[in-house]
Design a protein around this motif. Structure first.
Motif, PDB file in Angstrom:
ATOM      1  N   VAL A   1      36.740  51.273  46.744  1.00 41.19           N
ATOM      2  CA  VAL A   1      37.809  52.227  45.382  1.00 41.19           C
ATOM      3  C   VAL A   1      36.190  53.436  45.000  1.00 41.19           C
ATOM      4  N   ILE A   2      36.028  54.379  45.053  1.00 36.27           N
ATOM      5  CA  ILE A   2      35.335  55.354  45.431  1.00 36.27           C
ATOM      6  C   ILE A   2      35.518  55.898  44.384  1.00 36.27           C
ATOM      7  N   ILE A   3      34.263  56.423  43.730  1.00 36.11           N
ATOM      8  CA  ILE A   3      34.186  57.256  42.221  1.00 36.11           C
ATOM      9  C   ILE A   3      33.086  58.160  42.735  1.00 36.11           C
ATOM     10  N   ASP A   4      33.101  59.094  41.812  1.00 34.31           N
ATOM     11  CA  ASP A   4      32.474  60.607  41.466  1.00 34.31           C
ATOM     12  C   ASP A   4      32.684  60.899  40.481  1.00 34.31           C
ATOM     13  N   LYS A   5      31.190  61.043  39.565  1.00 36.17           N
ATOM     14  CA  LYS A   5      30.944  61.983  38.580  1.00 36.17           C
ATOM     15  C   LYS A   5      32.038  61.524  37.736  1.00 36.17           C
ATOM     16  N   GLY A   6      32.020  60.241  37.647  1.00 35.88           N
ATOM     17  CA  GLY A   6      33.111  59.663  37.041  1.00 35.88           C
ATOM     18  C   GLY A   6      34.707  59.445  37.172  1.00 35.88           C
ATOM     19  N   THR A   7      34.863  60.127  38.092  1.00 35.85           N
ATOM     20  CA  THR A   7      35.906  60.452  38.244  1.00 35.85           C
ATOM     21  C   THR A   7      36.709  59.264  39.219  1.00 35.85           C
ATOM     22  N   MET A   8      38.454  58.227  39.500  1.00 35.10           N
ATOM     23  CA  MET A   8      38.247  57.771  41.101  1.00 35.10           C
ATOM     24  C   MET A   8      38.836  59.099  42.082  1.00 35.10           C
ATOM     25  N   LEU A   9      37.997  58.732  42.979  1.00 31.83           N
ATOM     26  CA  LEU A   9      38.717  59.545  44.546  1.00 31.83           C
ATOM     27  C   LEU A   9      39.231  59.034  44.834  1.00 31.83           C
ATOM     28  N   TYR A  10      39.463  57.333  45.146  1.00 36.03           N
ATOM     29  CA  TYR A  10      40.051  56.983  45.930  1.00 36.03           C
ATOM     30  C   TYR A  10      40.431  55.349  45.572  1.00 36.03           C
TER      31      TYR A  10
END
Ligand SMILES: Nc1ncnc2c1ncn2[C@@H]1O[C@H](COP(=O)(O)OP(=O)(O)O)[C@@H](O)[C@H]1O
Ligand SMILES: [Mg+2]
Length: 353
Positions: A229-238
């Protein structure tokens, strides 16, 4: 129960003071009502099945630790629902503690001056572990790692690697269905990382423990995680299988070139200049194609190429017509480049909107 962990539209906001500069500023801060809201976790949803090892990835400040803290009941979500083993973590902290084990990479959960075995005995009492289960668990540990040498050692005298190892064993000791590991391999050398990864894998296999592991070390991911599970700036990307991700990027390959005889001796600025130069050369010839450029630690220029758009050999030939290339390496797409590509695509998508 189908899922051991369920997150539904989870947000976490922090209210922080807007700091003012200087001495006058500190006085202002004392009385200030000037707050801003930081959205550390933004609408995150995921379901995790028993026995899974999930890699929770993202750069610094992405919101990984905040998510873990909500799942362990330390923090309450601002919005959304979290169920861990069917219970709301922050409302059932004692029950939740029996169901989970936790390791935060930078900070030991063990008693600093107690010999390790004494810490284990305390945990046995705290978690009501039966004599038999306790003995069986230690026997399992002894079969997996050289832990006997550590039993008499206080945590404060241990190396970082030994401490991490001990922390992980302590987290699994009461055989919880779920273990959270927040950056478990941070700061460790290569051989200790391998040891820790093998241990996590063995315990997951032996006990069918669900493991949620945050990391920005792609070695951890390659060694342990089937799902990321990938998260960036609080938002899930994948959120999907790692295999799915790799096949999705199947046409991608990485071209590494050495544009100086000793690129490892370049300063960061010089490395960047070399890379900028290569980027300009490639883009001049293939303006309409997508590439991802980066420098390696050793100063090589790395170009991620989608071969369904343009053949790697054509790109290399073009570069060689323009500058001297000292050495060349080809790599299949690495997990590292896949993740970087996902961040970039997310950035580009945001810019486009
Ligand atoms: N207690 C807190 N108060 C204010 N801001 C916080 C707090 N904890 C985390 N943050 C902020 O929330 C964001 C996510 O932090 P964190 O979850 O620690 O990220 P990660 O573990 O992925 O590095 C960061 O911007 C961080 O500064
Ligand atoms: Mg963190």
């Amino acid at each position: 129960m189908e899922y051991v962990i369920e997150l539904k539209n989870v947000d976490k906001e922090f209210k922080v003071l807007n700091r003012h500069e200087g001495l006058k500023g500190s006085f202002q801060d004392l009385f200030s009502r000037d707050y801003k809201i930081i959205k550390a976790v933004n609408n995150v949803s995921m379901n995790i099945k028993p026995g899974e090892i999930v890699g929770y990835l993202g750069p610094n400040g992405a919101g990984k630790s905040t998510t873990i803290k909500m799942m362990t009941g330390v923090l309450q979500p601002t919005r959304g629902e979290i169920l861990v083993n069917g219970k709301v973590p922050y409302k059932n902290r004692t029950a939740n503690a029996q169901n989970i084990g936790v390791v935060f990479g930078q900070r030991s959960q063990l008693w600093w001056s107690l010999p390790l075995i004494e810490s284990f005995k305390l945990l046995k009492d705290i978690y009501n572990i039966s004599d038999k289960d306790y003995k069986d668990m230690l026997a399992l540990y002894e079969s997996l790692v050289d832990i006997k040498d550590l039993y008499s050692k206080p945590v404060r005298q241990m190396s970082l690697g030994q401490r991490t190892l001990s922390d992980i064993l302590a987290a699994f000791l009461h055989n919880p269905p779920i273990v959270f590991l927040d950056e478990p391999t941070i700061g460790l050398d290569v051989s200790m990382k391998a040891k820790i990864r093998n241990l996590i894998k063995a315990l997951n296999k032996e006990k069918n423990t669900t493991v949620i592991l945050t990391t920005h070390d792609m070695g951890d991911v390659d060694a342990l995680c089937e799902r990321i599970v990938i998260i960036d700036k609080g938002t899930m990307l994948y959120d999907n299988d790692i295999e799915h991700l790799r096949s999705f990027f199947g046409a991608y390959r990485t071209l590494l070139i050495k544009t100086k005889k000793h690129p490892e001796e370049l300063t960061d600025d010089e490395k960047k200049a070399e890379l900028d130069n290569v980027e300009a050369i490639v883009k001049e010839a293939y303006a309409d194609k997508d590439f991802t450029f980066s420098s390696t630690d050793e100063g090589w220029c790395s170009i991620l190429i989608d071969e369904s758009q343009v053949r790697l050999m054509k790109v290399l030939n073009h570069i060689q017509e323009k500058i001297k290339v000292y050495d060349v390496r080809l790599e299949e797409i690495s997990t590292e480049s896949v993740i970087r590509k996902i961040y970039e695509d997310a950035e580009n998508m945001k810019k486009a909107n």
